[in-house]
Scaffold this motif. Structure first.
Motif: not given
Length: 286
Positions: A101, A112, A201
């Protein structure tokens, strides 16, 4: 050390958290223009945090597991031949995504994660996904179930739950990486479901899936650092993970797509619904 056991999971979890704290989070929302570079496109980025985190993880793994192979996303970007036959060497191997991400991370969006998979004899035997913002982990060892570990050490088992009817399903389909006409077909047919999530992500999408918050993920691009850990965690949470043709996903697979659901029945329901209208020349499946 060339073997791997449950004790190592604790060490790996601590390693990912420590590296996230020292090499990733200090850069979050603090990246200047010179700390971000494009790789293949404006949405395929690498930052100084990606590079430094991968170096730190790789060095720690090399010290603890002499002779083990480390496959890092940024190392492969610099030297693609590292992927040649890597999973069939018989060596204990670690597959690392230092920041999954990166586009979100570089944009200051708190979606992320750090991903690591352990591979031996061509099979994924363990996987960990660390959330540097929430400071927790989802993890699994093959045959031992999946679990969420909180920052204070508390754990609970993960279960992917039960899929509802197609019209009530929520999921993530990364159709943007697919070729036409499949790309437009998947994008159109996903409207049969209740909703779509697009976190950009895989680390966070696999977490939603393994906890039962969404009902499917679909990915076309199969790089090992993006999917080995998440696929094992979803499988150990009771889910069903297969390539688009119905075959089992293995570490050496770089194509064929990946569809993950809570169970085999929902996998077939989605596979039929999302590919409805496929031409006679489309990909075969069982």
């Amino acid at each position: 050390m060339t073997t791997f056991s449950s004790v190592d999971m604790d060490w790996l979890a601590t390693l990912l958290a420590d590296v996230a704290a020292s090499e990733i989070m200090p850069w979050f929302r603090n990246l200047d223009e010179g700390a971000i570079e494009q790789k293949t496109s404006p949405i395929d980025l690498v930052t100084v945090a990606d590079v430094n985190a991968e170096r730190a993880i790789t060095a720690a793994l090399g010290a603890r597991y002499p002779g083990a192979l480390v496959i890092g996303e940024e190392a492969v970007a610099a030297e693609p031949t590292l992927l040649d036959g890597w999973s069939q060497t018989g060596r204990l191997s670690f597959v690392v995504d230092p920041i999954d991400g990166t586009f979100n991370f570089a944009s200051g969006v708190a979606s992320f994660g750090v991903m690591l998979a352990v591979v031996k004899d061509g099979e994924t035997i363990a996987g960990i996904i660390h959330d540097p913002v929430g400071k927790d982990w989802i993890m699994a060892e093959r045959g031992s179930g999946a679990r969420l570990r909180r920052p204070d050490g508390r754990e609970r088992a993960l279960t992917s739950g039960k899929a509802p009817a197609l019209a009530a399903m929520i999921g993530s389909a990364a159709w943007q990486y697919m070729p036409e006409p499949e790309r437009s077909m998947i994008a159109r047919n996903q409207a049969q479901c209740l909703g779509n999530v697009a976190y950009r992500c895989a680390a966070q999408e696999y977490r939603l899936l393994a906890e039962g918050h969404i009902h499917f993920t679909l990915y076309h691009k199969l790089m090992p650092w993006d999917h080995l850990a998440g696929a094992l965690i979803q499988t150990e949470a009771g889910g069903h993970v297969r390539r688009f043709d119905g075959s089992v996903y293995h570490p050496d697979h770089l194509d064929g797509g990946l569809l993950s659901t809570p169970d085999e029945d929902s996998w077939h329901v989605l596979r039929e619904a999302l590919w409805r209208g496929e031409s006679a020349t489309g990909p075969a499946w069982n």
